[in-house]
Scaffold this active site. Structure first.
Site, PDB file in Angstrom:
ATOM      1  N   ARG A  54      41.257  53.146  47.791  1.00  0.00           N
ATOM      2  CA  ARG A  54      42.143  51.990  47.616  1.00  0.00           C
ATOM      3  C   ARG A  54      42.667  51.452  48.942  1.00  0.00           C
ATOM      4  O   ARG A  54      43.038  50.282  49.056  1.00  0.00           O
ATOM      5  CB  ARG A  54      43.301  52.370  46.692  1.00  0.00           C
ATOM      6  CG  ARG A  54      43.997  51.176  46.111  1.00  0.00           C
ATOM      7  CD  ARG A  54      45.261  51.468  45.306  1.00  0.00           C
ATOM      8  NE  ARG A  54      45.296  52.668  44.533  1.00  0.00           N
ATOM      9  CZ  ARG A  54      46.118  53.697  44.808  1.00  0.00           C
ATOM     10  NH1 ARG A  54      46.933  53.659  45.829  1.00  0.00           N
ATOM     11  NH2 ARG A  54      46.111  54.752  44.035  1.00  0.00           N
ATOM     12  N   TYR A 107      49.082  25.046  42.956  1.00  0.00           N
ATOM     13  CA  TYR A 107      48.116  25.527  41.955  1.00  0.00           C
ATOM     14  C   TYR A 107      48.881  25.984  40.709  1.00  0.00           C
ATOM     15  O   TYR A 107      49.837  26.761  40.820  1.00  0.00           O
ATOM     16  CB  TYR A 107      47.351  26.674  42.610  1.00  0.00           C
ATOM     17  CG  TYR A 107      46.305  27.376  41.794  1.00  0.00           C
ATOM     18  CD1 TYR A 107      45.195  26.698  41.301  1.00  0.00           C
ATOM     19  CD2 TYR A 107      46.390  28.746  41.569  1.00  0.00           C
ATOM     20  CE1 TYR A 107      44.211  27.369  40.588  1.00  0.00           C
ATOM     21  CE2 TYR A 107      45.405  29.416  40.858  1.00  0.00           C
ATOM     22  CZ  TYR A 107      44.333  28.727  40.377  1.00  0.00           C
ATOM     23  OH  TYR A 107      43.357  29.399  39.672  1.00  0.00           O
ATOM     24  N   ASP A 179      48.991  28.483  50.849  1.00  0.00           N
ATOM     25  CA  ASP A 179      47.702  28.667  50.185  1.00  0.00           C
ATOM     26  C   ASP A 179      46.696  27.749  50.886  1.00  0.00           C
ATOM     27  O   ASP A 179      46.747  26.527  50.757  1.00  0.00           O
ATOM     28  CB  ASP A 179      47.854  28.313  48.696  1.00  0.00           C
ATOM     29  CG  ASP A 179      46.589  28.598  47.898  1.00  0.00           C
ATOM     30  OD1 ASP A 179      45.488  28.530  48.467  1.00  0.00           O
ATOM     31  OD2 ASP A 179      46.720  28.864  46.687  1.00  0.00           O
ATOM     32  N   LYS A 204      36.550  30.984  46.198  1.00  0.00           N
ATOM     33  CA  LYS A 204      36.084  29.607  46.351  1.00  0.00           C
ATOM     34  C   LYS A 204      35.071  29.530  47.500  1.00  0.00           C
ATOM     35  O   LYS A 204      33.965  29.972  47.356  1.00  0.00           O
ATOM     36  CB  LYS A 204      37.282  28.684  46.570  1.00  0.00           C
ATOM     37  CG  LYS A 204      38.371  28.842  45.476  1.00  0.00           C
ATOM     38  CD  LYS A 204      38.022  28.124  44.181  1.00  0.00           C
ATOM     39  CE  LYS A 204      38.917  28.474  43.008  1.00  0.00           C
ATOM     40  NZ  LYS A 204      40.333  28.280  43.181  1.00  0.00           N
TER      41      LYS A 204
HETATM   42  C1  PLP Z   1      41.379  28.992  42.512  1.00  0.00           C
HETATM   43  C2  PLP Z   1      42.627  28.971  43.302  1.00  0.00           C
HETATM   44  C3  PLP Z   1      43.445  30.096  43.370  1.00  0.00           C
HETATM   45  C4  PLP Z   1      43.187  31.339  42.563  1.00  0.00           C
HETATM   46  O1  PLP Z   1      42.004  31.988  42.881  1.00  0.00           O
HETATM   47  P1  PLP Z   1      41.288  32.951  41.816  1.00  0.00           P
HETATM   48  O2  PLP Z   1      40.371  33.741  42.653  1.00  0.00           O
HETATM   49  O3  PLP Z   1      40.630  32.068  40.811  1.00  0.00           O
HETATM   50  O4  PLP Z   1      42.375  33.801  41.194  1.00  0.00           O
HETATM   51  C5  PLP Z   1      44.565  30.032  44.153  1.00  0.00           C
HETATM   52  N1  PLP Z   1      44.879  28.924  44.834  1.00  0.00           N
HETATM   53  C6  PLP Z   1      44.112  27.827  44.798  1.00  0.00           C
HETATM   54  C7  PLP Z   1      44.519  26.633  45.590  1.00  0.00           C
HETATM   55  C8  PLP Z   1      42.970  27.802  44.028  1.00  0.00           C
HETATM   56  O5  PLP Z   1      42.234  26.694  43.960  1.00  0.00           O
END
Ligand code: PLP
Length: 390
Positions: A54, A107, A179, A204
């Site tokens: 971990r 988000y 973010d 992403k």
């Molecule tokens: C998709 C997304 C997330 C979350 O990511 P996951 O891997 O789907 O949990 C967080 N912030 C933004 C801006 C996103 O587009």
């Protein structure tokens, strides 16, 4: 080292790769120690060498080091999803009785976490206009501990004046998390603009092929230990195969983003002159509010943007979407494929600002297809929309 040389070389120390190009995928829980001295040594160095699955393996150390270097931070924690990275980063810096400030175009799952989980723990959230800039000062209270940014914002794409906000935050001793999923570390470097923790939904663009869920948070020197220890206490780690896919995706991030950018701008410019379109919401377009800040702070734009229709009933938009050949409906963007989603009731996602638009909003992720095919697909979609509107 310049950017592309760095993304080729980073995270490939011989300790981890043993001279093979890519670090191997270590599937590990238990790490074995022969002597008490070995065990004690491992405990002392548990963040940088083998201690327990971990806590990390050479596979995850490689990705964490790569993202740390690319974001210009002091360290990186990995998570099983982007949302986990968002929530764990917030949790690391708030306590019962605190107040936090969150951008109104954040988000939506981040918003749910604040409204439900944080509220239950006695942390109060105030949402603010993403274009507030140094006006944020007037919202800071005695118990404000954190500002959470996302630039551009989800769905509506507002660009934030990050340096103006972090300047005020520093003055009041408030932490700032951003973010950074849209820009990736290649097109925006939050820590250089005063942000304390940069969060990536690596799901992403970093993974880039729609085949893994992964999150990362990269902190500056002052805040990394607090982030790391809190995340460790919550039990977070990332699965080795997914970490490997992120390391693999990272190597081509710049070439992919350049193509996403080019294709997205081609489609955005075409949409701008279409009779069905009220306006296009893309930070790289000169008439988009916040464009100047984007041009000042970012090194590029990516494949995700949105546009507002002049009008369109749910029935007409459904006719448009149901017949698309290349654009399919799906949530997680950042892969090589194009996506489309319609938002009819955006008002419910916004509480600090007043969203008003003549018609529904469509969000596109422009993939790596030939943009001519994507434009043809959209063009046929608009024809269905118009036919259904008569
Ligand atoms: C998709 C997304 C997330 C979350 O990511 P996951 O891997 O789907 O949990 C967080 N912030 C933004 C801006 C996103 O587009």
């Amino acid at each position: 080292m310049k950017k592309n040389t760095l993304i080729v070389q980073t995270g490939r120390r011989k300790d981890w790769t043993h001279g093979i190009v890519n670090p191997p995928v270590y599937h590990a829980s238990t790490v074995l120690f022969d002597t008490v001295a070995d065990l004690n040594n491992a405990i002392r160095n548990r963040d940088t060498s083998l201690y327990y699955g971990r806590r990390g393996t050479p596979t995850s150390f490689a990705l964490a080091e790569a993202l740390t270097e690319l974001e210009g931070g002091a360290g990186c924690s990995l998570y099983p999803s982007g949302l986990a990275a968002v929530c764990a980063s917030i949790l690391a810096f708030v306590a019962h009785g605190d107040h936090i400030l969150v951008s109104d175009s954040v988000y939506d799952p981040t918003r749910n976490f604040c409204d439900q989980q944080l509220k239950r723990m006695g942390v109060e959230t105030t949402y603010f206009d993403p274009q507030i800039a140094d006006g944020i000062g007037s919202l800071i209270k005695k118990n404000t501990s954190l500002i959470f940014l996302e630039s551009p914002g989800s769905i509506t794409m507002e660009i934030q004046d990050v340096p103006a906000i972090t300047k005020i935050a520093k003055k009041y001793g408030v932490k700032v998390i951003l973010d950074n999923t849209w820009a990736s570390p290649l097109y925006f470097r939050p820590l250089e603009h005063g942000v304390d923790v940069s969060v990536q939904a690596a799901t992403k663009y970093i993974v880039g092929h729609s085949d893994a869920m992964l999150g990362a948070a990269i902190a500056n020197k002052e805040n990394y230990e607090q982030l790391r220890e809190n995340s460790y206490q919550l039990g977070y780690c990332a699965a080795p195969d997914d970490v490997y896919l992120a390391l693999r995706g990272l190597r081509t991030l710049d070439v992919r983003l350049k193509q996403h950018e080019k294709n997205a701008l081609t489609v955005a410019h075409w949409l701008q002159q279409h009779e069905c379109v009220d306006h296009v919401r893309h930070p790289a377009l000169a008439d988009f509010p916040g464009h100047d800040i984007w041009a000042r702070d970012f090194d590029g734009s990516t494949g995700l943007f949105s546009f507002v229709l002049k009008s369109g009933s749910e029935k007409a938009v459904t006719a448009m979407l149901d017949g698309m050949q290349h654009f399919k409906m799906g949530f997680s963007w950042g892969g090589y494929e194009s996506l489309i989603l319609a938002y009819h009731g955006l008002k419910k996602y916004r509480t600090a600002t007043n969203w008003s638009a003549p018609g529904p909003l469509l969000r596109l992720h422009i993939g790596l297809e030939d943009p001519e095919d994507l434009i043809e697909d959209l063009s046929a979609g608009f024809a269905r929309l118009l036919a259904e509107s008569d």
